[in-house]
Design a protein around this motif. Structure first.
Motif, PDB file in Angstrom:
ATOM      1  N   GLN A 168       0.826  -1.213   0.000  1.00 50.46           N
ATOM      2  CA  GLN A 168       0.000   0.000   0.000  1.00 50.46           C
ATOM      3  C   GLN A 168       0.858   1.260   0.000  1.00 50.46           C
ATOM      4  N   LEU A 192       0.919   4.175  -2.832  1.00 50.69           N
ATOM      5  CA  LEU A 192       0.687   5.571  -2.457  1.00 50.69           C
ATOM      6  C   LEU A 192       1.717   6.500  -3.100  1.00 50.69           C
ATOM      7  N   SER A 207      -1.699   9.263  -6.842  1.00 53.39           N
ATOM      8  CA  SER A 207      -2.160   9.851  -5.589  1.00 53.39           C
ATOM      9  C   SER A 207      -2.097  11.368  -5.715  1.00 53.39           C
TER      10      SER A 207
END
Length: 128
Positions: free
Chosen positions: A17, A21, A26
């Motif tokens: 994760q 990110l 993002s």
């Protein structure tokens, strides 16, 4: 949800994760002395928003100072996270958020808390 705590489930620990990110896709912006990187994620058990706090060694060589800043950021988030969590709950989605400290100087806790309120409001604004 009305508890004012920051539990293990609210920390972003998964390497996969974290890589997602920072890999792209993002959104990010800065409110000096903090920079925030965030992206929607699938809702994990127990938590709507997972956070990561980073204070670069380049800024503070001594771990004592880095830990102090992390504590200040964690506390500011803990006190002001409810609006963000309420927003995510309504949208029924999760979010991964990384807070990165930009300044070379230590900043007062009150100052960090003010900036955190601005950051969280802008995250909500940009996620709509």
């Amino acid at each position: 949800m009305d508890k004012n705590t920051l539990c293990k489930a609210e920390r972003l620990c998964s390497k996969i994760q974290i890589e997602k990110l920072f890999a792209g896709g993002s959104k990010s912006f800065s409110v000096y002395p903090l920079r925030v990187v965030f992206m929607p994620m699938e809702k994990t058990e127990g938590s709507l928003a997972s956070i990561l706090i980073s204070v670069p060694k380049k800024r503070f060589k001594r771990a004592v100072k880095r830990n102090r800043v992390k504590r200040q950021i964690r506390e500011a988030y803990r006190k002001n996270k409810h609006e963000l969590l309420h927003f995510l709950d309504e949208k029924a989605e999760g979010m991964a958020v990384a807070f990165i400290y930009l300044s070379d100087e230590l900043v007062l806790t009150d100052e960090i808390e003010k900036k955190m309120k601005v950051l969280l409001a802008r995250i909500i604004e940009k996620s709509v």
